[in-house]
Design a protein around this motif. Structure first.
Motif, PDB file in Angstrom:
ATOM      1  N   ALA A   1      45.066  33.116  27.737  1.00 25.64           N
ATOM      2  CA  ALA A   1      46.036  33.978  28.422  1.00 25.64           C
ATOM      3  C   ALA A   1      45.404  34.670  29.623  1.00 25.64           C
ATOM      4  N   VAL A   2      44.153  35.104  29.489  1.00 29.33           N
ATOM      5  CA  VAL A   2      43.449  35.743  30.605  1.00 29.33           C
ATOM      6  C   VAL A   2      43.245  34.745  31.741  1.00 29.33           C
ATOM      7  N   ILE A   3      42.819  33.540  31.421  1.00 31.54           N
ATOM      8  CA  ILE A   3      42.568  32.505  32.427  1.00 31.54           C
ATOM      9  C   ILE A   3      43.863  32.137  33.163  1.00 31.54           C
ATOM     10  N   VAL A   4      44.928  31.907  32.425  1.00 34.03           N
ATOM     11  CA  VAL A   4      46.204  31.530  33.042  1.00 34.03           C
ATOM     12  C   VAL A   4      46.745  32.686  33.886  1.00 34.03           C
ATOM     13  N   SER A   5      46.645  33.912  33.366  1.00 35.04           N
ATOM     14  CA  SER A   5      47.119  35.082  34.123  1.00 35.04           C
ATOM     15  C   SER A   5      46.353  35.228  35.431  1.00 35.04           C
ATOM     16  N   PHE A   6      45.044  35.043  35.368  1.00 36.36           N
ATOM     17  CA  PHE A   6      44.230  35.129  36.582  1.00 36.36           C
ATOM     18  C   PHE A   6      44.642  34.054  37.583  1.00 36.36           C
ATOM     19  N   ALA A   7      44.898  32.846  37.094  1.00 36.98           N
ATOM     20  CA  ALA A   7      45.314  31.756  37.982  1.00 36.98           C
ATOM     21  C   ALA A   7      46.631  32.086  38.673  1.00 36.98           C
ATOM     22  N   VAL A   8      47.557  32.650  37.934  1.00 36.46           N
ATOM     23  CA  VAL A   8      48.852  33.008  38.527  1.00 36.46           C
ATOM     24  C   VAL A   8      48.675  34.155  39.520  1.00 36.46           C
ATOM     25  N   LEU A   9      47.976  35.204  39.107  1.00 31.59           N
ATOM     26  CA  LEU A   9      47.830  36.381  39.959  1.00 31.59           C
ATOM     27  C   LEU A   9      47.100  36.083  41.261  1.00 31.59           C
ATOM     28  N   ARG A  10      46.083  35.240  41.211  1.00 32.43           N
ATOM     29  CA  ARG A  10      45.318  34.979  42.433  1.00 32.43           C
ATOM     30  C   ARG A  10      46.086  34.126  43.440  1.00 32.43           C
ATOM     31  N   ASN A  11      47.203  33.543  43.011  1.00 40.24           N
ATOM     32  CA  ASN A  11      48.031  32.755  43.917  1.00 40.24           C
ATOM     33  C   ASN A  11      49.258  33.494  44.423  1.00 40.24           C
ATOM     34  N   LEU A  12      49.453  34.726  43.975  1.00 33.94           N
ATOM     35  CA  LEU A  12      50.551  35.539  44.500  1.00 33.94           C
ATOM     36  C   LEU A  12      50.158  36.049  45.880  1.00 33.94           C
ATOM     37  N   PRO A  13      51.038  35.911  46.868  1.00 33.69           N
ATOM     38  CA  PRO A  13      50.689  36.327  48.232  1.00 33.69           C
ATOM     39  C   PRO A  13      50.237  37.788  48.328  1.00 33.69           C
ATOM     40  N   GLN A  14      50.822  38.666  47.502  1.00 32.60           N
ATOM     41  CA  GLN A  14      50.452  40.077  47.550  1.00 32.60           C
ATOM     42  C   GLN A  14      49.037  40.329  47.038  1.00 32.60           C
ATOM     43  N   LEU A  15      48.569  39.504  46.117  1.00 34.60           N
ATOM     44  CA  LEU A  15      47.250  39.699  45.518  1.00 34.60           C
ATOM     45  C   LEU A  15      46.184  38.754  46.065  1.00 34.60           C
ATOM     46  N   ALA A  16      46.607  37.728  46.792  1.00 35.88           N
ATOM     47  CA  ALA A  16      45.651  36.743  47.319  1.00 35.88           C
ATOM     48  C   ALA A  16      44.511  37.377  48.125  1.00 35.88           C
ATOM     49  N   PRO A  17      44.769  38.414  48.938  1.00 30.35           N
ATOM     50  CA  PRO A  17      43.647  38.995  49.680  1.00 30.35           C
ATOM     51  C   PRO A  17      42.560  39.586  48.763  1.00 30.35           C
ATOM     52  N   TYR A  18      42.924  39.902  47.527  1.00 26.90           N
ATOM     53  CA  TYR A  18      41.976  40.532  46.614  1.00 26.90           C
ATOM     54  C   TYR A  18      41.409  39.552  45.586  1.00 26.90           C
ATOM     55  N   LEU A  19      42.162  38.516  45.231  1.00 24.84           N
ATOM     56  CA  LEU A  19      41.754  37.626  44.148  1.00 24.84           C
ATOM     57  C   LEU A  19      41.426  36.198  44.569  1.00 24.84           C
ATOM     58  N   ALA A  20      41.912  35.756  45.707  1.00 26.50           N
ATOM     59  CA  ALA A  20      41.615  34.386  46.158  1.00 26.50           C
ATOM     60  C   ALA A  20      40.235  34.344  46.802  1.00 26.50           C
ATOM     61  N   PRO A  21      39.542  33.221  46.659  1.00 27.36           N
ATOM     62  CA  PRO A  21      38.199  33.139  47.275  1.00 27.36           C
ATOM     63  C   PRO A  21      38.251  33.111  48.789  1.00 27.36           C
TER      64      PRO A  21
END
Length: 133
Positions: free
Chosen positions: A113-133
């Motif tokens: 659940a943590v892995i899948v949640s992280f994958a979803v969150l890092r691809n949201l445009p609002q969070l991408a600046p903080y979570l995407a590489p």
């Protein structure tokens, strides 16, 4: 099985991990094409939970915690837990104690659940600046 036989597996896992870490430390994954690319990102444009992981390990081996966090914050959080788990496994094996997997699968479902949640969150445009590489 003797303690030395029990210790063989965690020690080999540790040695293999150390060799892989040295390889990533020496050959910079920040250089385009040095280690290839994520197939999921190439095909879909989405960041997988592991994207940026090699760059994060490279940054950690060079003492750049902020850089590693910027590449893959989940790896930075989970890595100390993985090292602690490996240390307990190794200590138990050296002292002749077998390590059994937990009998209840809740830990595995929680991890997934943590892995899948992280994958979803890092691809949201609002969070991408903080979570995407």
């Amino acid at each position: 099985m003797a303690a030395s036989g029990l210790a063989r597996t965690p020690l080999l896992v540790g040695a293999g991990t150390l060799l892989a870490t040295v390889a990533v430390a020496v050959r910079d994954p920040h250089v385009a094409g040095s280690w290839g690319a994520c197939p999921l990102h190439l095909l879909t444009g989405l960041w997988c939970p592991g994207c940026g992981g090699m760059r994060a390990v490279h940054d950690l081996t060079h003492g750049d915690l902020a850089g590693a966090w910027g590449m893959n914050p989940l790896l930075v959080v989970l890595l100390p837990l993985a090292v602690a788990g490996w240390a307990v496994w190794t200590w138990r094996a050296v002292h002749g104690r077998r390590t059994q997997a937990p009998r209840h699968p809740a830990w595995a479902w929680s991890f997934l659940a943590v892995i899948v949640s992280f994958a979803v969150l890092r691809n949201l445009p609002q969070l991408a600046p903080y979570l995407a590489p």
